[in-house]
Design a protein around this motif. Sequence first.
Motif, mmCIF file in Angstrom:
data_model
loop_
_atom_site.group_PDB
_atom_site.id
_atom_site.type_symbol
_atom_site.label_atom_id
_atom_site.label_comp_id
_atom_site.label_asym_id
_atom_site.label_seq_id
_atom_site.Cartn_x
_atom_site.Cartn_y
_atom_site.Cartn_z
ATOM 1 N N SER A 133 0.694 -1.104 -0.100
ATOM 2 C CA SER A 133 0.017 -0.001 0.064
ATOM 3 C C SER A 133 0.714 1.258 -0.032
ATOM 4 O O SER A 133 1.757 1.265 0.597
ATOM 5 C CB SER A 133 -1.000 -0.006 1.214
ATOM 6 O OG SER A 133 -1.680 -0.958 1.013
ATOM 7 N N THR A 146 -3.657 3.225 -1.157
ATOM 8 C CA THR A 146 -4.244 2.224 -2.092
ATOM 9 C C THR A 146 -3.031 0.891 -2.451
ATOM 10 O O THR A 146 -1.757 1.050 -2.208
ATOM 11 C CB THR A 146 -4.294 2.861 -3.428
ATOM 12 O OG1 THR A 146 -3.281 3.351 -4.008
ATOM 13 C CG2 THR A 146 -5.654 3.582 -3.593
ATOM 14 N N ALA A 148 -1.236 -1.914 -4.796
ATOM 15 C CA ALA A 148 -0.556 -1.915 -5.906
ATOM 16 C C ALA A 148 -1.708 -2.163 -7.193
ATOM 17 O O ALA A 148 -1.509 -1.463 -8.353
ATOM 18 C CB ALA A 148 0.357 -2.790 -6.350
ATOM 19 N N ASP A 149 -2.628 -2.715 -6.932
ATOM 20 C CA ASP A 149 -3.585 -2.978 -7.964
ATOM 21 C C ASP A 149 -4.656 -2.078 -7.896
ATOM 22 O O ASP A 149 -5.777 -2.013 -8.720
ATOM 23 C CB ASP A 149 -4.246 -4.632 -7.869
ATOM 24 C CG ASP A 149 -5.020 -4.707 -6.292
ATOM 25 O OD1 ASP A 149 -4.890 -3.579 -5.646
ATOM 26 O OD2 ASP A 149 -5.454 -5.709 -6.063
ATOM 27 N N GLY A 150 -4.734 -1.001 -7.198
ATOM 28 C CA GLY A 150 -5.466 0.181 -7.168
ATOM 29 C C GLY A 150 -6.784 0.034 -6.121
ATOM 30 O O GLY A 150 -7.511 0.798 -5.733
ATOM 31 N N THR A 151 -6.610 -1.123 -5.323
ATOM 32 C CA THR A 151 -7.504 -1.629 -4.125
ATOM 33 C C THR A 151 -7.534 -0.164 -3.088
ATOM 34 O O THR A 151 -6.363 -0.121 -2.553
ATOM 35 C CB THR A 151 -7.178 -2.817 -3.488
ATOM 36 O OG1 THR A 151 -7.414 -3.907 -4.326
ATOM 37 C CG2 THR A 151 -8.507 -2.944 -2.525
#
Length: 304
Positions: A133, A146, A148-151
Motif C-alpha cells: 500500500s 491504495t 498496487a492493484d488500485g484497491t
Amino acid sequence: MIVKKSSTAILSISVAAGLVMAAIPGMAIADDGTADDALSTFRSVAPDYVANAVAPETALSTSSDNAVATVSDEAITIKSDSGTLSLVAPQETLGVEYQPVLMDGGSALIAIVIDSPAAGDVFEFQALTSDDSRAKVLEDGSVVFTAADGTFKGGLATPWARDSKGNDIPTRFEVTEANTVRQHVDLSSVPADAYPVVADPWAGHDLVASAWVTNQGGSQYVVHAVPTSWGEFYRGIDTHYAHVAELKAKLGSLAYKVTATIDNQFICHVNYGWLGGGATYDMESWRDNIHWTLQGNPITKCNP
C-alpha cells in the motif's frame, strides 16, 4: 471517546489485510481529568462537521458495515474488509499533545493540540505497511492509501487547523517517497493569545453508511445513499471509484440500478454536498445523464 496520550510528532500507520495489532492495548480512559479537558478544547475549536461526528464518551467502538474503529491510550485502529489501519502515537514533544478521538461510522482521529510555537509547524506521520500500500495526496488535500492493484485501503480526510478563537489556519499534508505523511500547520500569524491550535489526521475506510432503492412507478426509481460522517468529507477525485464501488456493494443485488445518470448524480453529491439536499443523497433514474461537474451548481444542485 477521547483518551489521554503523551506522544511525539511521529505516528505509525499500518495497513494490512487481517493484521493483528498485538502492541495496541485495550480501551483505556485517563483518570487525571486531562482527557476531558482535551475533548472540551477539541470540540470548541474543531469545525462543526468534525465536532458533531465525535462518538459518545461511553462508546468503546463505532462501526459501519465494513469498518470498526477503536481507540486506546496508545492508538486508533480501523479494521475493515481491506485490512487494518492503525495510527500509533509515541512520546510527546515540547508544546504539542496528541489525543486519540473515536468518531462515528468506523472512523477515528488523533487531535493535534499545539500549545505554543515551540511545537514547530511540521508533524510527521510514518506510514508503515506490511503490504504494498502507498500513500498519495489528492487534489483536495486528502490522502489515499491504495494497494498496487488500485484497491482502496482507506485514507485521511482533507486536513484542517484552527486557533482557539476559531480562525482557520493554513495546513496541508505532504507525502514523501518513503511513504511518510507530514502535516504542515502554518503558525506564523497565530498570536500568543490564540493558542492552543488544533488540527488532526482523520482516518477512515467506509464511505457509504447505507443505500436503498424506492420505486416510483413503471421503470422509474430513486437510489438513496447516506454517507458516513467521514465519507461525507472524503471527496478526492481519485477516490470516486471507491465511492461508487461501495454504493454498489451496499445495494447488493440492486447494484445494476446504478446507471450512468445515477453515477453522475451520486458523484455530484459526493463532491458538492454543500449545495444542500439533506443528509441523504437521492438520485433519480429519469434525469438526464449530465456529467457531475456540470450539475454542481446552486441552480441544478445535482438534479439535472
